[in-house]
Design an enzyme around this catalytic site. Structure first.
Site, PDB file in Angstrom:
ATOM      1  N   LYS A  22     -13.128  19.724 -24.772  1.00  0.00           N
ATOM      2  CA  LYS A  22     -11.895  18.513 -23.806  1.00  0.00           C
ATOM      3  C   LYS A  22     -10.396  19.820 -24.156  1.00  0.00           C
ATOM      4  O   LYS A  22     -10.165  20.180 -23.299  1.00  0.00           O
ATOM      5  CB  LYS A  22     -11.951  17.705 -24.387  1.00  0.00           C
ATOM      6  CG  LYS A  22      -9.898  17.140 -24.171  1.00  0.00           C
ATOM      7  CD  LYS A  22     -10.561  15.512 -24.222  1.00  0.00           C
ATOM      8  CE  LYS A  22      -9.130  15.938 -26.191  1.00  0.00           C
ATOM      9  NZ  LYS A  22      -8.171  15.982 -25.908  1.00  0.00           N
ATOM     10  N   ASN A  23     -10.213  20.593 -25.755  1.00  0.00           N
ATOM     11  CA  ASN A  23      -8.762  20.789 -25.478  1.00  0.00           C
ATOM     12  C   ASN A  23      -9.021  22.270 -25.108  1.00  0.00           C
ATOM     13  O   ASN A  23      -7.617  22.715 -25.768  1.00  0.00           O
ATOM     14  CB  ASN A  23      -8.254  20.223 -26.394  1.00  0.00           C
ATOM     15  CG  ASN A  23      -8.445  19.086 -26.854  1.00  0.00           C
ATOM     16  OD1 ASN A  23      -7.991  18.576 -26.274  1.00  0.00           O
ATOM     17  ND2 ASN A  23      -8.554  18.326 -28.730  1.00  0.00           N
ATOM     18  N   CYS A 117       2.203   8.223 -28.266  1.00  0.00           N
ATOM     19  CA  CYS A 117       1.193   7.547 -27.731  1.00  0.00           C
ATOM     20  C   CYS A 117       0.278   6.758 -28.769  1.00  0.00           C
ATOM     21  O   CYS A 117       1.324   6.455 -30.138  1.00  0.00           O
ATOM     22  CB  CYS A 117      -0.187   8.699 -27.373  1.00  0.00           C
ATOM     23  SG  CYS A 117      -0.837   9.658 -29.005  1.00  0.00           S
ATOM     24  N   ARG A 122       5.325  12.075 -31.133  1.00  0.00           N
ATOM     25  CA  ARG A 122       4.371  13.895 -30.338  1.00  0.00           C
ATOM     26  C   ARG A 122       5.478  13.789 -29.405  1.00  0.00           C
ATOM     27  O   ARG A 122       5.382  13.886 -28.231  1.00  0.00           O
ATOM     28  CB  ARG A 122       3.085  13.059 -29.838  1.00  0.00           C
ATOM     29  CG  ARG A 122       1.858  11.997 -30.403  1.00  0.00           C
ATOM     30  CD  ARG A 122       0.896  12.334 -30.067  1.00  0.00           C
ATOM     31  NE  ARG A 122       0.044  13.609 -29.574  1.00  0.00           N
ATOM     32  CZ  ARG A 122      -1.407  13.294 -28.959  1.00  0.00           C
ATOM     33  NH1 ARG A 122      -1.376  12.384 -29.057  1.00  0.00           N
ATOM     34  NH2 ARG A 122      -1.649  14.938 -28.634  1.00  0.00           N
ATOM     35  N   ASP A 306      -8.233  15.871 -36.087  1.00  0.00           N
ATOM     36  CA  ASP A 306      -9.444  15.462 -34.720  1.00  0.00           C
ATOM     37  C   ASP A 306     -10.258  14.945 -36.129  1.00  0.00           C
ATOM     38  O   ASP A 306     -11.898  14.719 -34.527  1.00  0.00           O
ATOM     39  CB  ASP A 306      -9.481  16.241 -33.438  1.00  0.00           C
ATOM     40  CG  ASP A 306      -8.163  16.612 -32.532  1.00  0.00           C
ATOM     41  OD1 ASP A 306      -8.103  17.295 -31.467  1.00  0.00           O
ATOM     42  OD2 ASP A 306      -7.068  16.093 -32.647  1.00  0.00           O
ATOM     43  N   ARG A 398     -12.656   9.561 -22.687  1.00  0.00           N
ATOM     44  CA  ARG A 398     -11.750  10.425 -22.340  1.00  0.00           C
ATOM     45  C   ARG A 398     -12.603  11.567 -22.900  1.00  0.00           C
ATOM     46  O   ARG A 398     -12.156  13.163 -22.224  1.00  0.00           O
ATOM     47  CB  ARG A 398      -9.710  10.265 -23.102  1.00  0.00           C
ATOM     48  CG  ARG A 398      -9.560   9.072 -22.582  1.00  0.00           C
ATOM     49  CD  ARG A 398      -8.420   9.104 -22.845  1.00  0.00           C
ATOM     50  NE  ARG A 398      -7.671   9.196 -22.918  1.00  0.00           N
ATOM     51  CZ  ARG A 398      -6.198   9.770 -22.734  1.00  0.00           C
ATOM     52  NH1 ARG A 398      -5.417   9.330 -23.526  1.00  0.00           N
ATOM     53  NH2 ARG A 398      -5.628  11.112 -22.670  1.00  0.00           N
TER      54      ARG A 398
HETATM   55  C1  EPZ Z   1      -3.288  18.758 -29.348  1.00  0.00           C
HETATM   56  O1  EPZ Z   1      -2.477  18.320 -29.094  1.00  0.00           O
HETATM   57  C2  EPZ Z   1      -4.439  18.401 -29.070  1.00  0.00           C
HETATM   58  N1  EPZ Z   1      -4.567  17.697 -27.976  1.00  0.00           N
HETATM   59  C3  EPZ Z   1      -5.170  17.125 -30.366  1.00  0.00           C
HETATM   60  O2  EPZ Z   1      -5.821  16.260 -30.045  1.00  0.00           O
HETATM   61  C4  EPZ Z   1      -4.987  17.386 -31.691  1.00  0.00           C
HETATM   62  O3  EPZ Z   1      -5.091  16.443 -32.489  1.00  0.00           O
HETATM   63  C5  EPZ Z   1      -3.064  18.255 -31.678  1.00  0.00           C
HETATM   64  O4  EPZ Z   1      -3.493  19.214 -31.218  1.00  0.00           O
HETATM   65  C6  EPZ Z   1      -3.719  18.653 -33.368  1.00  0.00           C
HETATM   66  O5  EPZ Z   1      -4.811  19.471 -33.187  1.00  0.00           O
HETATM   67  C7  EPZ Z   1      -5.032  18.434 -26.883  1.00  0.00           C
HETATM   68  O6  EPZ Z   1      -5.121  19.584 -27.322  1.00  0.00           O
HETATM   69  C8  EPZ Z   1      -5.048  18.559 -25.379  1.00  0.00           C
HETATM   70  P1  EPZ Z   1       0.300  19.272 -31.880  1.00  0.00           P
HETATM   71  P2  EPZ Z   1      -0.407  18.413 -29.052  1.00  0.00           P
HETATM   72  O7  EPZ Z   1       1.533  19.638 -30.591  1.00  0.00           O
HETATM   73  O8  EPZ Z   1      -0.961  20.047 -28.565  1.00  0.00           O
HETATM   74  C9  EPZ Z   1       4.401  17.518 -34.221  1.00  0.00           C
HETATM   75  C10 EPZ Z   1      -7.689  14.616 -29.518  1.00  0.00           C
HETATM   76  O9  EPZ Z   1      -8.300  14.362 -30.599  1.00  0.00           O
HETATM   77  N2  EPZ Z   1       5.351  18.168 -32.529  1.00  0.00           N
HETATM   78  O10 EPZ Z   1       0.000  20.754 -32.533  1.00  0.00           O
HETATM   79  O11 EPZ Z   1       0.279  17.299 -29.033  1.00  0.00           O
HETATM   80  C11 EPZ Z   1       3.646  16.808 -33.449  1.00  0.00           C
HETATM   81  O12 EPZ Z   1       3.946  15.236 -33.327  1.00  0.00           O
HETATM   82  C12 EPZ Z   1      -6.395  15.526 -29.210  1.00  0.00           C
HETATM   83  O13 EPZ Z   1      -8.601  15.208 -28.337  1.00  0.00           O
HETATM   84  C13 EPZ Z   1       5.889  18.148 -32.324  1.00  0.00           C
HETATM   85  O14 EPZ Z   1       6.759  17.971 -33.083  1.00  0.00           O
HETATM   86  O15 EPZ Z   1      -0.907  18.651 -30.861  1.00  0.00           O
HETATM   87  C14 EPZ Z   1       2.528  16.633 -34.134  1.00  0.00           C
HETATM   88  O16 EPZ Z   1       3.138  15.652 -35.212  1.00  0.00           O
HETATM   89  C15 EPZ Z   1      -5.421  14.352 -30.166  1.00  0.00           C
HETATM   90  N3  EPZ Z   1       7.095  18.828 -31.555  1.00  0.00           N
HETATM   91  C16 EPZ Z   1       2.004  17.701 -34.616  1.00  0.00           C
HETATM   92  O17 EPZ Z   1       3.649  18.595 -33.930  1.00  0.00           O
HETATM   93  C17 EPZ Z   1       6.760  19.684 -30.309  1.00  0.00           C
HETATM   94  O18 EPZ Z   1       7.514  19.613 -29.552  1.00  0.00           O
HETATM   95  C18 EPZ Z   1       1.517  18.567 -34.048  1.00  0.00           C
HETATM   96  O19 EPZ Z   1       1.360  18.740 -32.762  1.00  0.00           O
HETATM   97  C19 EPZ Z   1       5.187  19.379 -30.751  1.00  0.00           C
HETATM   98  C20 EPZ Z   1       4.606  18.611 -31.424  1.00  0.00           C
END
Ligand code: EPZ
Length: 419
Positions: A22-23, A117, A122, A306, A398
């Site tokens: 998915k990701n 969410c 996020r 995850d 999802r």
């Molecule tokens: C991706 O989300 C995945 N989703 C998530 O999977 C996964 O948990 C996450 O990466 C971490 O591995 C998809 O790929 C579609 P991040 P993403 O940006 O990109 C903070 C699932 O269950 N952050 O790596 O949104 C954020 O708040 C989903 O399949 C900022 O502060 O995750 C988090 O604490 C859930 N500012 C951390 O970084 C930003 O601009 C990691 O988030 C971006 C992120």
């Protein structure tokens, strides 16, 4: 709303086909905005999230055809609408991944802020900061990001203050059409990012450093269509590995790649679950008791956030205690109260949960709150005595394709109750 009913206590035996990730599918679909195409994605999963992304791309003006029998998605065309509306973005945060491609190719985009969410606030500040360093002008107004780059994006050296999968993906895609060289430092290294990079190279992009935390992209004038196989879903594989472990069974995860499990494989072995590579994928079995193991979630190749909820279900019935620390998201323990209703003994202290293993969980009606929490309750139900009913399984749909059919095929007593 559909519910899932299961009765636990049966060891799982047989093989489970692992679908496309998915990701990986979601950013790969967004990459279709970077060229006329056609971009053909094989091993494409049919999930609610990919359907949402297909709808988003279609309202941008792309043609999106998903042959679910052939598991092939074909995307192409020109964006005639550069707005990603709130009602779609709020359904799926990954919609923000259209921002980089739209800016890079059309020099303009209006994308709704995704909002928070269930698992956390996020923010997308890292996405915006990086795009601004590449020359974009981004105004936030009425819940939308109004982005323009009249002269086009230019290469920049971007240091991520925090590892972010989405920000790495958005900027990687944007950089492929920027003028000059872009370096992404402290980039995320998840296998889904490697997969996106390989697809972009097939489309004509110039990218070095794949698999490392430093990506170097030399912008090109235009990209073209390609055919790309989507990488197998390591989280689906890890989820079913926990299912085999929690039921004491033996399962072949068909098509899974052991190296993509990262630290999850090591931790499962420490907990008493055997995880071995085979020509057809990964074989997982449990012959003896489960042992409590401490884990901390970290960016890849660390223990995947995850996989945290699923592993907690396994630890709930292990011998001894386990401390599980969630370092990526601020609210990713919502499965705990539901597991405790099934007889688990879990206490949350800030970003850590102490799990004291019990010999047996008891089935109960439980509530799903987010994608991975809901699947962790299914895992708990597989190990519990009696009947478990998981409500609000739309969360599951999802990210998991035919979950109950895949589990039933290896012996689980599980069925979906249409809502
Ligand atoms: C991706 O989300 C995945 N989703 C998530 O999977 C996964 O948990 C996450 O990466 C971490 O591995 C998809 O790929 C579609 P991040 P993403 O940006 O990109 C903070 C699932 O269950 N952050 O790596 O949104 C954020 O708040 C989903 O399949 C900022 O502060 O995750 C988090 O604490 C859930 N500012 C951390 O970084 C930003 O601009 C990691 O988030 C971006 C992120």
């Amino acid at each position: 709303m559909d519910r899932i009913r299961l009765r636990g206590g049966r060891p799982l035996r047989g093989s489970i086909p692992i679908g496309g990730a998915k990701n990986a599918a979601l950013p790969l679909m967004a990459a279709a905005l970077l060229s006329e195409g056609p971009l053909v994605l094989t091993n494409a999963p049919a999930l609610d999230d990919t359907r949402t992304m297909a709808g988003l791309l279609a309202q941008h003006g792309l043609s999106v055809d998903h042959d679910t029998n052939a598991r092939t998605m074909t995307l192409g065309g020109t964006a005639t609408n550069l707005v990603a509306p709130y009602d779609l973005v709020r359904k799926m945060r990954a919609s923000v991944l259209v921002l980089g491609p739209l800016l890079a190719r059309y020099r303009e985009a209006k994308v709704s802020l995704p909002g928070g969410c269930a698992i956390g606030t996020r923010p997308v500040d890292l996405h915006l900061k990086g795009l601004e360093e590449m020359g974009a002008k981004i105004d936030l107004d009425s819940g939308y990001m109004n982005a323009t780059a009249p002269e086009g994006l230019r290469g920049a050296k971007i240091y991520f203050t925090q590892v972010s999968v989405g920000a790495t993906e958005n900027l990687l895609m944007a950089a492929t059409l920027a003028d000059g060289i872009t370096e992404l430092v402290n980039a995320a290294r998840e296998p889904e990012i490697d997969d996106l990079a390989h697809c972009l190279i097939a489309m004509g992009a110039r990218i070095e450093g794949i698999g490392t935390d430093r990506l170097r992209i030399e912008g090109v004038k235009a990209l073209h269509g390609a055919t790309h196989p989507i990488v197998p879903d390591r989280i689906e594989a890890g989820t079913f590995a926990c299912a085999a472990g929690i039921t004491g069974g033996e399962v072949l995860l068909e098509g899974a790649k052991l190296e993509h499990l990262g630290t999850v494989a090591r931790v499962l072995r420490e907990a008493g679950v055997e995880v071995d590579e085979s020509p057809k994928g990964v074989i997982v079995k449990r012959l003896s008791g489960l042992r409590g193991v401490d884990v901390m979630t970290e960016p890849f190749p660390g223990f995947a956030t995850d996989m945290q909820a699923q592993f907690m279900a396994l630890m709930a019935v292990a011998e001894g205690a386990s401390m599980i620390t969630e370092t990526i998201f601020e609210n990713r323990f919502m499965h705990v109260p539901e597991m405790n209703r099934m007889g688990a003994r879990i206490n949350v202290h800030g970003s850590s949960a102490i799990v004291r293993g019990v010999s047996r969980l008891s089935g109960a009606p439980v509530m799903a709150t987010d994608l991975r929490a809901s699947v962790s309750l299914i895992l708990a139900g597989l190990a519990a005595g009696g009947e478990t009913i998981v409500n609000r399984v739309y969360h599951l749909d999802r990210g998991y394709e035919r979950l109950e059919a895949k589990l039933a095929a290896v012996g689980a007593d599980i069925e979906r109750l249409p809502g």
